[in-house]
Scaffold this active site. Structure first.
Site, PDB file in Angstrom:
ATOM      1  N   HIS A  66       0.950  -1.175   0.020  1.00  0.00           N
ATOM      2  CA  HIS A  66       0.127   0.004  -0.060  1.00  0.00           C
ATOM      3  C   HIS A  66       0.837   1.187   0.047  1.00  0.00           C
ATOM      4  O   HIS A  66       1.293   1.585   0.852  1.00  0.00           O
ATOM      5  CB  HIS A  66      -0.952  -0.044   1.226  1.00  0.00           C
ATOM      6  N   HIS A  69       1.333   4.834  -2.328  1.00  0.00           N
ATOM      7  CA  HIS A  69       0.803   5.768  -3.244  1.00  0.00           C
ATOM      8  C   HIS A  69       1.978   6.646  -3.981  1.00  0.00           C
ATOM      9  O   HIS A  69       2.815   7.057  -3.511  1.00  0.00           O
ATOM     10  CB  HIS A  69      -0.153   6.935  -2.717  1.00  0.00           C
ATOM     11  N   GLY A  79      -9.255   8.335  -1.548  1.00  0.00           N
ATOM     12  CA  GLY A  79      -9.669   9.720  -1.460  1.00  0.00           C
ATOM     13  C   GLY A  79     -10.665   9.778  -0.100  1.00  0.00           C
ATOM     14  O   GLY A  79     -10.609   9.163   0.756  1.00  0.00           O
ATOM     15  N   HIS A  92      -9.867   1.358  -0.026  1.00  0.00           N
ATOM     16  CA  HIS A  92      -9.512   2.140   1.228  1.00  0.00           C
ATOM     17  C   HIS A  92     -10.997   2.180   2.066  1.00  0.00           C
ATOM     18  O   HIS A  92     -11.942   2.655   1.689  1.00  0.00           O
ATOM     19  CB  HIS A  92      -9.089   3.547   0.910  1.00  0.00           C
ATOM     20  N   ASP A 142       2.071   9.202  -5.904  1.00  0.00           N
ATOM     21  CA  ASP A 142       2.095  10.639  -5.607  1.00  0.00           C
ATOM     22  C   ASP A 142       2.308  10.987  -4.005  1.00  0.00           C
ATOM     23  O   ASP A 142       2.654  12.360  -3.982  1.00  0.00           O
ATOM     24  CB  ASP A 142       0.924  11.400  -6.189  1.00  0.00           C
ATOM     25  N   ASP A 200       1.852   3.384   2.913  1.00  0.00           N
ATOM     26  CA  ASP A 200       0.929   4.391   2.646  1.00  0.00           C
ATOM     27  C   ASP A 200       1.562   5.610   1.608  1.00  0.00           C
ATOM     28  O   ASP A 200       1.403   5.488   0.410  1.00  0.00           O
ATOM     29  CB  ASP A 200       0.020   5.146   3.626  1.00  0.00           C
ATOM     30  N   GLU A 242     -10.941   3.889   7.633  1.00  0.00           N
ATOM     31  CA  GLU A 242      -9.940   4.767   7.938  1.00  0.00           C
ATOM     32  C   GLU A 242     -10.741   6.103   8.437  1.00  0.00           C
ATOM     33  O   GLU A 242     -10.431   6.556   9.420  1.00  0.00           O
ATOM     34  CB  GLU A 242      -9.071   5.043   6.749  1.00  0.00           C
TER      35      GLU A 242
END
Ligand SMILES: O=c1[nH]cnc2c1ncn2[C@@H]1O[C@H](CO)[C@@H](O)[C@H]1O
Ligand SMILES: [Zn+2]
Length: 342
Positions: free
Chosen positions: A13, A15, A171, A198, A17, A279, A201
């Protein structure tokens, strides 16, 4: 080198960006001729990183707006993906799954397919140079239109098994519950593309229940709030549905109140299938080694226990069985060399 840095690790997991080097933004901005609020990496970092003051997931997500303008070409995506593999190899990872949202990279003429190809190329280049394995996951964004998300799934399906292995939903969870995305993930199921979502959370256990039972997710991103529903926790345990926990990020987004409140030891002891992940190495200021160190220090996870969490990462990777078997063999070889038993 510390034992936990040498421990073979798996990051499922991560990302794209959220993992950009500040130095790379400096160079990309110079190429583009745009001014930045700082002229060196140290000065830039606060603009790219969340801190303890971060109040929520929504605030955390604002950090991504800083880098996205520089990730609008195939070359920049390729470079970002390559550097992520390089960083992960240096951190002792054997395998990583790098996720990104194609539709966040189409503001200067790229198509979703171009964005996916740029990322896959960078991952392949990283694999060739650094000897680790890396695969891509395409993300549907909660704030984007159904048409955009359907396009992501359709495009991702055409790269399935060619460097891309799954899709995801990310998101603002609190304001966009998973039930709104049934059509999108029905298409994913129809096209045979596996997915993680996701959930649990910034919203509670009901979000996890919908991700699994409504949408059909086979892994859950975070899922840290699962304890809010003991019956669901038991179902997730019994079915062996993996949670992709990201401890540092979960603290920053206030998914939990603090380290003392982090349920990982409890989840581990109850036999949930857990994986540990970063993450967003840059946004969260972390690495797989640091996540392992935090668990060792705060929850007395032994090297053997941490190794068992990493092995879970191999077992639940979005990879064909043959490739998992190769990873397992390499993992066991490296563990044996370190004298760690699971
Ligand atoms: O922990 C998270 N929860 C939800 N969304 C996230 C998280 N981290 C990153 N993103 C979102 O995923 C996008 C594509 O990578 C990022 O731009 C960010 O908006
Ligand atoms: Zn995430």
């Amino acid at each position: 080198m510390s034992l936990l840095k040498q421990l073979p690790k798996v990051d499922l997991h991560l990302h794209l960006d959220g993992s950009i080097r500040p130095g790379t933004i400096l160079e990309l901005a110079a190429e583009a001729g745009t001014a930045l609020p700082a002229t060196d990496a140290t000065g830039l970092l606060p603009h790219m990183q969340a801190d303890d003051e971060c109040a929520s997931l929504v605030e955390y997500l604002e950090k991504f707006n800083f880098v996205l303008p520089y990730l609008q070409s195939r070359a920049s995506l390729r470079r970002a993906a390559y550097e992520i593999v390089e960083n992960a190899a240096e951190d002792g990872c054997l395998y990583i799954e790098v996720r990104f949202a194609p539709m966040l990279h189409v503001h200067r003429g790229l198509s979703a397919a171009d964005a996916i190809e740029g990322v896959i190329e960078g991952l392949r280049e990283g694999e060739a140079r650094h000897g680790i394995k890396a695969r891509a996951i395409a993300i549907c964004m909660r704030h984007q239109s159904a048409a955009d998300n359907l396009e992501v799934v359709r495009t991702a399906a055409s790269y399935l098994g060619q460097g891309l292995v799954a899709v995801d939903l990310a998101g603002d969870e609190a304001n966009h519950p998973p039930a709104r995305f049934r059509e999108v993930f029905a298409l994913a199921r129809q096209l045979g593309i596996p997915f993680t979502i996701h959930a649990g959370e910034a919203a509670g256990a009901e979000s996890i229940a919908e991700a699994i039972e409504g949408l059909g997710a086979i892994r859950i991103g975070h899922g840290v709030r699962l304890r809010e529903n003991p019956a669901l926790l038991e179902l997730v345990r019994a079915r062996g549905i993996p949670l992709e926990l990201c401890p540092t990020s979960n603290l920053q987004t206030k998914a939990v109140a603090g380290w003392d409140d982090y349920p990982i030891r409890d989840y581990f002891d109850r036999g949930l299938r857990l994986t540990i992940n970063t993450d967003n190495p840059t946004v969260s200021g972390t690495s797989m080694t640091r996540e392992c160190e935090a668990l060792a220090q705060r929850f007395r996870f032994t090297p053997g226990e941490l190794a068992s969490l990493m092995r879970n990462g191999i077992e639940v990777a979005f990879l064909p069985e043959g490739e998992k078997a190769e990873l397992r063999a390499e993992f066991d070889r490296r563990l044996a060399a370190l004298g760690i038993g699971v």
